[in-house]
Design an enzyme around this catalytic site. Structure first.
Site, PDB file in Angstrom:
ATOM      1  N   ARG A 119       0.835  -1.201   0.000  1.00 31.97           N
ATOM      2  CA  ARG A 119       0.000   0.000   0.000  1.00 31.97           C
ATOM      3  C   ARG A 119       0.873   1.256   0.000  1.00 31.97           C
ATOM      4  O   ARG A 119       1.976   1.271   0.496  1.00 31.97           O
ATOM      5  CB  ARG A 119      -0.927   0.008   1.212  1.00 31.97           C
ATOM      6  CG  ARG A 119      -1.944  -1.118   1.200  1.00 31.97           C
ATOM      7  CD  ARG A 119      -2.805  -1.101   2.455  1.00 31.97           C
ATOM      8  NE  ARG A 119      -3.653   0.081   2.537  1.00 31.97           N
ATOM      9  CZ  ARG A 119      -3.699   0.892   3.577  1.00 31.97           C
ATOM     10  NH1 ARG A 119      -2.936   0.678   4.626  1.00 31.97           N
ATOM     11  NH2 ARG A 119      -4.520   1.923   3.586  1.00 31.97           N
ATOM     12  N   LYS A 184       3.552  -8.902  11.342  1.00 32.61           N
ATOM     13  CA  LYS A 184       2.829  -8.976  10.075  1.00 32.61           C
ATOM     14  C   LYS A 184       3.168 -10.259   9.330  1.00 32.61           C
ATOM     15  O   LYS A 184       4.334 -10.561   9.077  1.00 32.61           O
ATOM     16  CB  LYS A 184       3.163  -7.763   9.206  1.00 32.61           C
ATOM     17  CG  LYS A 184       2.337  -7.662   7.926  1.00 32.61           C
ATOM     18  CD  LYS A 184       2.573  -6.326   7.251  1.00 32.61           C
ATOM     19  CE  LYS A 184       1.765  -6.193   5.971  1.00 32.61           C
ATOM     20  NZ  LYS A 184       1.911  -4.844   5.370  1.00 32.61           N
ATOM     21  N   ARG A 314      -2.279   2.584  13.609  1.00 36.19           N
ATOM     22  CA  ARG A 314      -1.372   1.728  14.369  1.00 36.19           C
ATOM     23  C   ARG A 314      -1.708   1.820  15.849  1.00 36.19           C
ATOM     24  O   ARG A 314      -2.135   2.868  16.336  1.00 36.19           O
ATOM     25  CB  ARG A 314       0.092   2.164  14.138  1.00 36.19           C
ATOM     26  CG  ARG A 314       0.526   2.058  12.692  1.00 36.19           C
ATOM     27  CD  ARG A 314       2.011   2.376  12.544  1.00 36.19           C
ATOM     28  NE  ARG A 314       2.395   2.356  11.142  1.00 36.19           N
ATOM     29  CZ  ARG A 314       2.718   1.269  10.481  1.00 36.19           C
ATOM     30  NH1 ARG A 314       2.707   0.105  11.093  1.00 36.19           N
ATOM     31  NH2 ARG A 314       3.049   1.312   9.207  1.00 36.19           N
TER      32      ARG A 314
END
Length: 318
Positions: A119, A184, A314
């Site tokens: 992204r 992640k 976040r």
């Protein structure tokens, strides 16, 4: 000669002489030597020892189209066209440039991406033969409202696969990331062609870290994890499961929209109940999502909606 055939011979990590490779593949030793040179673009660790031959250090788990399709139910197989590549700039870009076929879903999977995209223009690290880089293209009719929650639904397909594999700690970090133990494991990039008046061509890409190691992941600017640290499953099986889960959720999404997925999404919502901050200046407590897939944040000024694709969110570090 076909480089994939040579890789299949070397995939076991054992030494193979040039003459045995040539005999197995029906080519000369010179052709083998030339093909080995072509493997340099994949940055593979090929060891050469006189009198023993060549080996691919550590071997490699190559993707196999037949193995993938064995996992996909027959009814779904009839709706898909799967393209398996050794290398491409990005699987999303490859599908964008490909002529549309009669199949409902066009799929591209690659062993490596030279310019993998995340992204906001970020690079998605894409070493050869380590992860899964998979994109799907399909059509949606309607205005912008038919896109509500699309990237979240694709995230749910990934979560379903990971939980079937026993990775029950996998969660969704709004809007496009899958985390395991606060690191992640996967990301999603949705790109559009067309417009509201003519309908949309959707290209959705998934990058899943399978067996990438620390050396492969140098330069990644956030904590990450490969699922091979917890499970041992062939990449072809994972890719087949991913294709099947994608078709399942996308057909339901096309028929019923995002609202029918809200409860399932919130069951794996990593941010819900946490203090968060956004680059758009909205800070508060994440309290879930709405029917459009926007993140709901309770702030001192009341409830705010943050739309996917506009800002990043976040957790606030205590």
């Amino acid at each position: 000669m076909d480089v994939r055939s040579l890789l299949n011979q070397l995939s076991d990590g054992a030494f193979h002489s040039g003459s045995s490779l040539g005999a197995n593949l029906g080519v000369s030793r010179a052709a083998i030597w030339k093909a080995l040179g072509r493997l340099s673009e994949f940055k593979l660790d090929i060891e050469t020892i006189k009198g023993k031959g060549y080996r691919l250090r550590g071997g490699i788990d190559l993707l196999n189209l037949d193995e993938m399709l064995e996992v996909v139910p027959l009814g779904q197989r009839e709706k898909i066209d799967v393209n398996l590549l050794l290398s491409t700039e990005s699987t999303n870009s490859w599908l964008m440039s490909k002529e549309i076929t009669s199949k409902k879903f066009e799929i591209c999977i690659a062993e490596m991406q030279k310019g993998g995209k995340g992204r906001r223009g970020k690079v998605w690290v894409s070493p050869f033969g380590k992860n899964i880089y998979l994109s799907v293209a399909f059509d949606l009719q309607g205005g912008v409202e038919v896109l509500n929650g699309l990237s979240l639904v694709i995230g749910l397909a990934v979560i379903r696969v990971l939980k079937k594999l026993g990775l029950y700690s996998a969660v969704l970090k709004w809007p496009n990331d899958i985390w395991i133990d606060s690191r992640k494991a996967a990301g999603i990039l949705v790109e559009l062609q067309g417009e509201a008046t003519t309908g949309w061509r959707i290209i959705a890409g998934i990058g899943l870290n399978v067996s990438m190691d620390e050396n492969d992941g140098k330069g990644i600017d956030q904590p990450w994890v490969s699922i091979a640290q917890s499970i041992s499953t062939r990449r072809s099986q994972i890719a087949g499961m991913m294709i099947s889960a994608l078709i399942e959720v996308l057909e339901e999404y096309q028929a019923n929209g995002f609202e029918c997925f809200m409860s399932e999404w919130e069951d794996s919502d990593f941010l819900k109940g946490k203090s968060i901050e956004s680059s758009g200046g909205v800070n508060g407590i994440a309290v879930g999502i709405n029917a459009q897939g926007a993140l709901l944040v309770e702030t001192d000024d009341g409830l705010n909606c943050i739309n996917a694709g506009e800002i990043s969110v976040r957790p606030v570090c205590d």
